[in-house]
Design an enzyme around this catalytic site. Structure first.
Site, short mmCIF file in Angstrom:
data_model
loop_
_atom_site.label_atom_id
_atom_site.label_comp_id
_atom_site.label_asym_id
_atom_site.label_seq_id
_atom_site.Cartn_x
_atom_site.Cartn_y
_atom_site.Cartn_z
N SER A 1 0.81 -1.22 0.00
CA SER A 1 0.00 0.00 0.00
C SER A 1 0.84 1.27 0.00
CB SER A 1 -0.92 -0.02 1.24
OG SER A 1 -1.90 0.96 1.12
N ASN B 295 2.93 4.46 -5.46
CA ASN B 295 3.77 4.35 -6.67
C ASN B 295 3.81 5.70 -7.40
OD1 ASN B 295 1.79 2.32 -6.33
ND2 ASN B 295 2.74 1.09 -7.92
N CYS B 296 2.64 6.34 -7.38
CA CYS B 296 2.52 7.57 -8.19
C CYS B 296 3.43 8.68 -7.65
CB CYS B 296 1.07 8.03 -8.21
SG CYS B 296 -0.06 6.69 -8.60
N TYR C 238 -10.97 -13.85 -8.79
CA TYR C 238 -11.24 -12.52 -9.32
C TYR C 238 -9.90 -11.85 -9.65
CZ TYR C 238 -16.07 -12.91 -7.59
OH TYR C 238 -17.37 -13.29 -7.36
N ALA C 239 -9.95 -10.85 -10.50
CA ALA C 239 -8.70 -10.13 -10.79
C ALA C 239 -8.99 -8.65 -11.01
CB ALA C 239 -8.02 -10.71 -12.03
N ASP D 229 -3.87 -3.36 -13.03
CA ASP D 229 -3.10 -3.27 -14.28
C ASP D 229 -3.03 -4.59 -15.03
OD1 ASP D 229 -2.56 -0.73 -13.48
OD2 ASP D 229 -0.39 -0.98 -13.25
N LYS E 37 -18.34 32.16 -19.55
CA LYS E 37 -18.35 30.96 -20.42
C LYS E 37 -17.09 30.18 -20.08
CE LYS E 37 -19.72 33.46 -24.20
NZ LYS E 37 -19.32 34.03 -25.43
P1 FAD Z 1 0.39 -2.63 -8.22
O1 FAD Z 1 -0.07 -1.45 -7.45
O2 FAD Z 1 1.60 -2.47 -9.06
O3 FAD Z 1 0.58 -3.82 -7.23
C1 FAD Z 1 0.94 -5.09 -7.67
C2 FAD Z 1 1.73 -5.77 -6.60
O4 FAD Z 1 1.64 -7.14 -6.79
C3 FAD Z 1 3.22 -5.44 -6.65
O5 FAD Z 1 3.64 -4.84 -5.46
C4 FAD Z 1 3.89 -6.78 -6.89
O6 FAD Z 1 5.09 -6.93 -6.15
C5 FAD Z 1 2.86 -7.74 -6.38
N1 FAD Z 1 2.92 -9.06 -7.01
C6 FAD Z 1 2.93 -9.35 -8.34
N2 FAD Z 1 2.96 -10.67 -8.53
C7 FAD Z 1 2.99 -11.25 -7.31
C8 FAD Z 1 3.03 -12.58 -6.86
N3 FAD Z 1 3.03 -13.59 -7.72
N4 FAD Z 1 3.06 -12.80 -5.53
C9 FAD Z 1 3.05 -11.78 -4.66
N5 FAD Z 1 3.00 -10.50 -5.01
C10 FAD Z 1 2.96 -10.23 -6.33
N6 FAD Z 1 -1.38 5.79 -11.91
C11 FAD Z 1 -2.16 6.89 -11.86
O7 FAD Z 1 -3.37 6.77 -11.96
N7 FAD Z 1 -1.60 8.11 -11.68
C12 FAD Z 1 -0.27 8.31 -11.53
O8 FAD Z 1 0.19 9.43 -11.35
C13 FAD Z 1 0.56 7.18 -11.60
N8 FAD Z 1 1.90 7.30 -11.46
C14 FAD Z 1 2.67 6.17 -11.45
C15 FAD Z 1 4.05 6.31 -11.27
C16 FAD Z 1 4.85 5.18 -11.24
C17 FAD Z 1 6.31 5.36 -11.07
C18 FAD Z 1 4.28 3.90 -11.40
C19 FAD Z 1 5.14 2.68 -11.36
C20 FAD Z 1 2.92 3.76 -11.59
C21 FAD Z 1 2.11 4.89 -11.61
N9 FAD Z 1 0.74 4.78 -11.81
C22 FAD Z 1 -0.05 5.90 -11.78
C23 FAD Z 1 0.11 3.48 -12.06
C24 FAD Z 1 -0.50 2.89 -10.80
O9 FAD Z 1 0.45 2.88 -9.80
C25 FAD Z 1 -0.98 1.50 -11.12
O10 FAD Z 1 -1.95 1.58 -12.12
C26 FAD Z 1 -1.59 0.79 -9.92
O11 FAD Z 1 -0.67 0.72 -8.88
C27 FAD Z 1 -2.05 -0.62 -10.31
O12 FAD Z 1 -2.46 -1.31 -9.21
P2 FAD Z 1 -2.31 -2.91 -9.14
O13 FAD Z 1 -2.83 -3.32 -7.84
O14 FAD Z 1 -2.85 -3.50 -10.36
O15 FAD Z 1 -0.75 -3.13 -9.21
#
Ligand code: FAD
Length: 828
Positions: free
Chosen positions: A42, A45-46, A283-284, A287, A439
């Site tokens: 948690s 990243n952004c 479920y998924a 990204d 406007k």
């Molecule tokens: P994540 O938040 O990436 O989490 C996935 C996690 O799963 C990771 O920590 C990974 O280690 C873990 N994982 C993967 N596979 C396994 C496994 N097999 N076992 C255990 N753990 C695992 N989005 C915006 O909307 N605005 C922004 O300004 C923005 N800026 C960003 C800047 C950066 C540098 C980055 C990298 C991303 C940015 N994003 C931004 C994108 C945003 O962070 C992602 O879209 C979002 O975090 C996706 O959420 P998620 O849960 O799918 O993946």
């Protein structure tokens, strides 16, 4: 008694953590375990780029929760440094690798949620694994980059890929005092934007001294003098101290695929509207999934934090309450700060709509962030795309300074609700002068679109005007004479709006009449006059001259750090790392000289005459407007032993400070004569071939080769495609009479109205001899310096934009400096 449910979640950041928290809020008694491969959960990243750049100063602020606080608050188990390596769907259990110990164990589930995110693309390019080349996905990546910057103090970074994150990194590295070069394969930055909008970003990056190469890929990485050499597809090489790869990301869906879950064409995990994978107990979110885009109806992946969070909440609801919430898909609403501007997009760009054959109209408007009479109003450019039948909004893009965020959110909500441009025109907004106008820019975008839809006005895009044919179109610049004189579109006739009614008789009725002003507002009034005066085909140039000029000018910003500094020892120092800090110079020892308006070699001569009168250590501050002077003053200072203390350009004005040094008394042998200089004076095909054969041969034997193109020779390096540039009458006449580009050259003898050159080219093909165009490219690729004579360009009305890529401007001083280093000097 009801059996307690056991929920497992893979991934503990945006989607995973949200799912877990909501699951607990809905089901206090279940068992919840989060598995996170990394150490942290948690986190923001952004915010990572901003921590690297120093805007976020406290590392701890990146962490929204720790595994401990999150676990306690939500009574769940966070197993960090634990990677889920396999899913057994039959047995409903996962295999987990404890990354601390390497041990494997199994964990059963009732429901499993996958939120593994996306992984950065790291192509298998030669040399990619050396020190100093990074991707940015998570906290450890951030720590590595930050530590590297602190320890190595890099002065020059290359960012590969100009998406939102690439540009955020470029800005943050620049903010840390590092020179930044961006290399991007597309013809623009930020591909969710259309070129007309991205070009505004390009122009802004130029003002920030960011170097960027478009339509250029990285081909390999080398190492030289402990620096990274980034080799480009154009054969250029950039020496850098660090590289950020921001080429893109792809869904981290291998775990799902290996478990037999369906993935789609995009590589994302397939889910239904309840975000259930092809296994109803799994479920998924985030990204890693693909989903139907509500605007295009095609499968897409959204790499954004907001949708991942929203999906996490929906999934928790569906798991606990039975599938009762549908996900409606994301329209990719995104925003980024790029230095001083804000860039945002929602829905679908015009180019993607065209690619997908979705009928649409796009219109561009330029407004102000708030009422112009209230201080601080800043420009805001908006492009919207909508359906031609009912005006349903399909996409919006904004580039501006203030207030971009609230407008893009309005557009986003409008697209989600299926709102039309008529509704946009009507949207009631909060207004007081510091915040908006009566406007709002959103209303204006809607009203303009309404006018287009109901036929009150017709628009034409900058692209169509850029390829316009004089025979078919009649272009009217409706601005004042003064405005027109400051620059207009080639071939346009200036009829100021207030005089239009008196000149109606001079406007042809059998041609498309295209009217433009600065941004489109006055042109709209003019269009209405013309349409109601019986002109059948009248068009307003969408976005006006502002859009036309930004979209048609040179988009890339190359070579700005090349030859950054030439030292007294004759070495060309590249990049500011080696740059010696000049001795301080007292203002009283500087004399001002104005050489503005003089053409080459005027400014250099004036500099020489002025410096001759000074004592050693005194300096001249010279201002000039001849574009070749920027290069010449360096070369001249180098050759004469004077010191270029400062050189800067603001708009067209170049200011250099040159300190008088001891006269140079080097023998030619001290300089070495390993170079070759060739003067290309002629535009005969055979002579041009001879020049490039010699040049390529000399370059191949390791010589530094410079070809100086002057007078007719300039035609050899002109682009084949007509480039629209402003020219005076003589320039236009010369342009019409001279061959444009190498492909139009004739032979010096036996040309026979072009037959001779055609025969020559066909013989060359048969004999496997490279064409002239290919030789020119080879020369550029091999580092042959192509210098166009600034003075001849002025005389012949040829503009820099007309040349093929890789041509630099220079003057006599550049040429003479090169000849001093040359053992071979030919005039052809
Ligand atoms: P994540 O938040 O990436 O989490 C996935 C996690 O799963 C990771 O920590 C990974 O280690 C873990 N994982 C993967 N596979 C396994 C496994 N097999 N076992 C255990 N753990 C695992 N989005 C915006 O909307 N605005 C922004 O300004 C923005 N800026 C960003 C800047 C950066 C540098 C980055 C990298 C991303 C940015 N994003 C931004 C994108 C945003 O962070 C992602 O879209 C979002 O975090 C996706 O959420 P998620 O849960 O799918 O993946």
């Amino acid at each position: 008694m009801k059996r307690l449910m056991k929920y497992l979640i893979v991934g503990g950041v945006a989607g995973g953590a949200t799912t877990a928290a909501r699951l607990r809020r809905l089901d206090e008694h279940s068992e919840i375990i989060i598995f996170e491969r990394g150490e942290y959960i948690s986190y923001a990243n952004c915010g990572l780029p901003y921590y690297i750049g120093g805007t976020i100063t406290e590392r701890d602020n990146l962490f929204v929760q720790t595994p401990e606080t999150f676990g306690t608050r939500f009574k769940l188990e966070v197993r960090n440094l634990s990677e889920v390596t396999a899913i057994d769907r039959e047995k409903k259990e996962v295999t987990v690798k404890d990354l601390r110990t390497g041990g494997l164990y199994k964990e059963s589930y009732d429901k499993l949620v996958l939120s593994p995110g996306a992984e950065p693309v790291r192509p298998p390019l030669p040399g990619i694994n050396q020190e100093g080349i990074f991707t940015l996905r998570n906290v450890p990546d951030t720590d590595h980059i930050k530590k590297y910057i602190e320890e190595k103090q890099p002065r020059h970074a290359v960012v590969v890929g100009a998406g939102f994150i690439g540009l955020e990194m470029a800005e943050n590295l620049h903010h840390s005092g590092i020179n930044v070069t961006i290399v991007e394969m597309a013809d623009q930055v930020m591909t969710p934007l259309d070129l007309s909008m991205a070009s505004l970003v390009h122009q802004h990056l130029k003002t920030k001294n960011v170097e960027f190469y478009l339509k250029t890929a990285v081909s390999s990485f080398d190492r030289e003098d402990d620096r990274i050499v980034v080799r480009l597809s154009s054969s250029k090489a950039i020496k850098a101290d660090m590289v950020i790869l921001s080429i893109g990301v792809r869904p981290d869906s291998h775990l799902a695929r290996e478990a037999g879950l369906d993935t789609g064409k995009t590589g994302g995990i397939r889910v239904n509207e309840y975000l259930q994978t092809t296994d109803s107990d799994i479920y998924a979110v985030g990204d890693a999934i693909e989903f139907t885009n509500p605007v295009t109806g095609t499968q897409m992946i959204t790499y954004l934090a907001g949708p991942a969070n929203k999906q996490g909440r929906i999934v928790a609801d569906n798991i606990v309450r039975g599938n009762n919430k549908k996900y409606r898909g994301s329209i990719n609403t995104a925003i980024a700060k790029v230095f001083d501007i804000t860039v945002a997009a929602t829905g679908v760009s015009g180019k993607l709509l065209s690619e997908l054959n979705i009928p649409h109209i796009s219109s561009i408007t330029h407004s102000s962030s708030h009422a112009g009479y209230y201080p601080g109003a800043l420009p805001m450019s908006i492009k919207i795309s909508f359906t031609p039948d009912d005006g349903r909004l399909l996409g919006a893009q904004i580039v501006g300074y203030d207030g971009v965020d609230k407008r893009i959110d309005l557009f986003s909500a409008a697209i989600r609700k299926g709102v039309t441009v008529h509704d946009l025109a009507d949207i009631e907004h909060a207004y007081a002068p510091p915040y908006s106008s009566a406007k709002d820019p959103v209303n204006i975008a809607g009203k303009v679109a309404e006018n287009i839809l109901d036929g009150t006005t017709k628009i034409i895009s900058w692209r169509e005007v850029a390829k316009h044919h004089f025979e078919e179109m009649f272009l009217i610049d409706i601005r004042t004479r003064d405005e027109h004189q400051l620059g207009s579109i080639e071939g346009a006739v200036n009829i100021p709006l207030d005089e239009l009614r008196q000149h109606l008789g001079e406007i042809p009725k059998n041609k498309k009449v295209i009217v433009f002003c600065g941004v489109g507002l006055r042109a709209h009034v003019a269009c209405r006059i013309l349409m109601q005066s019986g002109f059948p085909e009248v068009y307003n140039l969408s976005g006006g001259l502002k859009t036309f000029e930004t979209a048609t000018q040179k988009q890339s910003n190359e070579d700005i750090f090349a030859n950054d500094y030439i030292g007294h020892d004759d070495h060309i120092y590249q990049g500011s790392k080696e740059k010696k800090v000049p001795e301080p110079l007292e203002e009283s020892r500087i004399k001002d000289v104005d050489a503005c308006g003089l053409q080459c070699p005027g400014p250099v001569l004036k500099l020489k005459n002025s410096i001759d009168k000074l004592a050693v250590g005194e300096a001249i501050r010279i201002k000039a407007t001849d574009a070749g002077f920027y290069k010449d003053v360096r070369a001249w200072s180098n050759v004469t032993g004077n010191e270029l203390v400062d050189l800067r350009q603001k708009g067209a004005e170049i200011t250099a400070i040159v300190r008088k040094g001891e006269p140079v008394t080097k023998m030619p042998s001290q300089r070495g004569n390993s170079g070759s200089t060739l003067v290309c004076f002629s535009d005969d095909l055979d002579r041009a071939l001879a020049i490039f054969i010699i040049a390529n041969g000399a370059a191949a034997s390791g010589k530094k080769v410079t070809i100086f193109f002057t007078f007719w020779g300039l035609n050899v390096i002109r682009r084949q495609k007509k480039v629209h540039v402003k020219k005076d009458m003589y320039g236009k006449l010369f342009g019409m009479m001279m061959p444009r580009s190498s492909s139009k050259l004739g032979l010096s003898k036996m040309n026979m109205a072009g037959m001779g050159s055609k025969m020559m080219r066909s013989v060359m093909v048969k004999k496997n001899v490279e064409s002239l165009e290919s030789m020119i490219k080879t020369a550029v690729d091999n580092g042959v310096e192509l210098v166009a004579c600034q003075m001849s360009m002025e005389v012949m009305g040829i503009k820099k934009e007309e040349f093929v890529d890789g041509v630099q401007l220079g003057g006599v001083a550049t040429y003479l400096e090169r000849t001093e280093e040359a053992g071979l000097n030919l005039f052809v």
